[in-house]
Write a protein that holds these residues in place. Structure first.
Motif, short mmCIF file in Angstrom:
data_model
loop_
_atom_site.label_atom_id
_atom_site.label_comp_id
_atom_site.label_asym_id
_atom_site.label_seq_id
_atom_site.Cartn_x
_atom_site.Cartn_y
_atom_site.Cartn_z
N ARG A 22 44.75 -71.03 -63.26
CA ARG A 22 43.62 -71.99 -63.92
C ARG A 22 43.60 -71.07 -65.18
O ARG A 22 43.64 -71.94 -66.28
CB ARG A 22 42.26 -72.27 -63.84
CG ARG A 22 41.42 -73.32 -63.80
CD ARG A 22 40.30 -73.20 -63.31
NE ARG A 22 40.09 -75.00 -64.09
CZ ARG A 22 39.54 -75.25 -64.83
NH1 ARG A 22 39.07 -74.26 -65.50
NH2 ARG A 22 38.99 -76.17 -65.60
N PHE A 23 43.70 -69.89 -65.56
CA PHE A 23 43.57 -69.40 -66.75
C PHE A 23 44.37 -69.61 -67.68
O PHE A 23 44.20 -69.70 -68.78
CB PHE A 23 43.41 -67.65 -66.40
CG PHE A 23 42.99 -66.77 -67.63
CD1 PHE A 23 42.13 -66.97 -68.37
CD2 PHE A 23 43.91 -65.94 -67.89
CE1 PHE A 23 41.33 -66.01 -70.13
CE2 PHE A 23 43.58 -64.93 -69.32
CZ PHE A 23 42.67 -65.31 -70.02
N LEU A 24 45.82 -69.16 -67.54
CA LEU A 24 46.97 -69.10 -68.25
C LEU A 24 47.07 -70.91 -69.06
O LEU A 24 47.27 -71.01 -70.12
CB LEU A 24 47.66 -69.22 -67.07
CG LEU A 24 48.29 -67.79 -67.38
CD1 LEU A 24 48.98 -67.22 -66.26
CD2 LEU A 24 47.75 -66.65 -68.04
N ALA A 25 46.69 -71.99 -68.33
CA ALA A 25 46.52 -73.55 -67.94
C ALA A 25 45.20 -73.75 -69.23
O ALA A 25 45.45 -74.95 -69.81
CB ALA A 25 46.36 -73.98 -66.54
N HIS A 31 40.79 -81.09 -70.97
CA HIS A 31 40.22 -81.51 -70.00
C HIS A 31 39.97 -80.47 -69.02
O HIS A 31 38.33 -80.95 -68.63
CB HIS A 31 40.88 -82.69 -69.64
CG HIS A 31 42.26 -81.86 -68.30
ND1 HIS A 31 43.46 -81.82 -69.28
CD2 HIS A 31 42.69 -81.90 -67.31
CE1 HIS A 31 44.09 -81.46 -67.98
NE2 HIS A 31 43.69 -81.98 -66.92
N ARG A 32 39.96 -79.56 -68.89
CA ARG A 32 39.47 -78.20 -67.52
C ARG A 32 38.84 -77.70 -68.09
O ARG A 32 38.32 -76.79 -67.85
CB ARG A 32 41.13 -77.86 -67.30
CG ARG A 32 41.89 -78.80 -66.83
CD ARG A 32 43.69 -78.12 -66.88
NE ARG A 32 42.99 -77.16 -64.74
CZ ARG A 32 44.10 -76.63 -64.30
NH1 ARG A 32 45.30 -76.61 -64.54
NH2 ARG A 32 43.88 -75.91 -63.57
N ASP A 145 28.17 -70.14 -64.72
CA ASP A 145 28.65 -69.31 -66.14
C ASP A 145 30.43 -69.38 -66.74
O ASP A 145 30.41 -68.61 -67.53
CB ASP A 145 28.13 -68.30 -66.23
CG ASP A 145 28.70 -66.91 -65.35
OD1 ASP A 145 28.80 -67.51 -63.83
OD2 ASP A 145 29.02 -65.55 -65.87
N ASN A 146 31.26 -69.34 -65.41
CA ASN A 146 32.31 -69.18 -66.06
C ASN A 146 33.37 -70.20 -66.13
O ASN A 146 33.05 -71.21 -64.44
CB ASN A 146 32.85 -68.40 -64.86
CG ASN A 146 34.04 -67.26 -64.83
OD1 ASN A 146 34.83 -68.11 -65.33
ND2 ASN A 146 34.51 -66.23 -64.80
N TYR A 147 33.96 -70.42 -67.10
CA TYR A 147 34.69 -71.56 -67.05
C TYR A 147 36.22 -71.50 -65.87
O TYR A 147 36.96 -72.51 -65.59
CB TYR A 147 35.08 -72.07 -68.70
CG TYR A 147 34.88 -72.62 -69.06
CD1 TYR A 147 34.31 -73.88 -69.40
CD2 TYR A 147 33.21 -71.54 -70.44
CE1 TYR A 147 33.63 -73.80 -70.01
CE2 TYR A 147 32.95 -71.95 -71.32
CZ TYR A 147 32.72 -73.53 -71.47
OH TYR A 147 31.64 -74.44 -71.98
N ASP A 155 38.57 -79.36 -61.52
CA ASP A 155 39.94 -80.48 -60.80
C ASP A 155 39.49 -80.88 -60.10
O ASP A 155 40.64 -81.76 -59.09
CB ASP A 155 41.02 -78.80 -60.73
CG ASP A 155 40.89 -77.85 -62.35
OD1 ASP A 155 40.93 -79.11 -63.28
OD2 ASP A 155 41.27 -76.32 -61.67
N ALA A 156 38.52 -80.68 -59.09
CA ALA A 156 38.13 -81.15 -57.83
C ALA A 156 37.53 -82.45 -57.99
O ALA A 156 36.64 -83.12 -57.49
CB ALA A 156 37.10 -80.11 -57.37
#
Length: 207
Positions: A22-25, A31-32, A145-147, A155-156
């Motif tokens: 997820r971090f790399l995307a 949108h994420r 607090d964390n994207y 994503d869910a």
């Protein structure tokens, strides 16, 4: 009695592939990192606004959201705001990747356990079904607090409220990756705003 060091990690913390992916995307996926709302503190979340938008369930991150990392004592203002959410009928659950034995102050709020770690969508879906007793992710909001981890709610199919991180004993790796994810979110924000303004201008001009 708990004899763990404050720096002892839960099995769900640390480097997990689902977090790395997820971090790399994020730099390529605006949108994420799209938040439903952004607030300075958890206590600034507008409860009436949640109800007006059809929210029925709330998943709460703990470390960096309700208090500093590893704390066992949360501010009275935070506890009060949680109680207000309960009082209006919102269904709540604490969803943290850290250890779950620190939340005696939040009476009546279940702690999500035995699920895949955030940001795995299945973890969010299981938390929704088994702990909130809901089946529609559109009626659930994740507050954190964390994207990277908490933002997995997007994503869910859930909404995500980003809270400015509460300073505290956060390890360097976690702090750095969280900060970089925030930079991605900030980078996409002006572009979205500019596009919106441009579209409105073109619309008025008949383009």
């Amino acid at each position: 009695m708990n004899d763990r060091s404050p720096n002892t990690k839960s099995p769900r913390e640390g480097l997990k592939w689902v977090k790395v992916a997820r971090f790399l995307a994020l730099p390529f996926s605006p949108h994420r990192v799209k938040t439903y709302r952004r607030v300075p503190r958890f206590e600034d979340v507008c409860i009436d606004g949640l109800l007006a938008d059809g929210i029925e369930g709330v998943l709460l991150d703990a470390d960096g959201t309700l208090g500093p990392h590893h704390t066992r004592t949360f501010p009275d203002s935070v506890v009060t705001h949680v109680k207000l959410m309960q009082a209006v009928g919102l269904k709540l659950a604490l969803f943290t990747n850290a250890f779950e034995d620190r939340f005696e102050q939040f009476e009546g709020v279940p702690v999500v356990t035995n699920v895949p770690p955030k940001p795995d969508p299945e973890g969010f879906h299981t938390a929704m079904r088994d702990y909130l007793k809901l089946d529609d992710p559109a009626k659930v909001v994740m507050i954190g607090d964390n994207y990277i981890t908490d933002g997995g709610a997007i994503d869910a199919g859930m909404r995500f409220i980003h809270v400015k991180p509460v300073p505290g004993d956060e390890n360097t790796f976690h702090h750095t990756t969280r900060y970089l994810a925030e930079l991605c979110a900030r980078a996409w924000r002006p572009a979205s705003t500019l596009t919106s303004k441009t579209n409105k201008t073109n619309s008025r001009a008949g383009v």
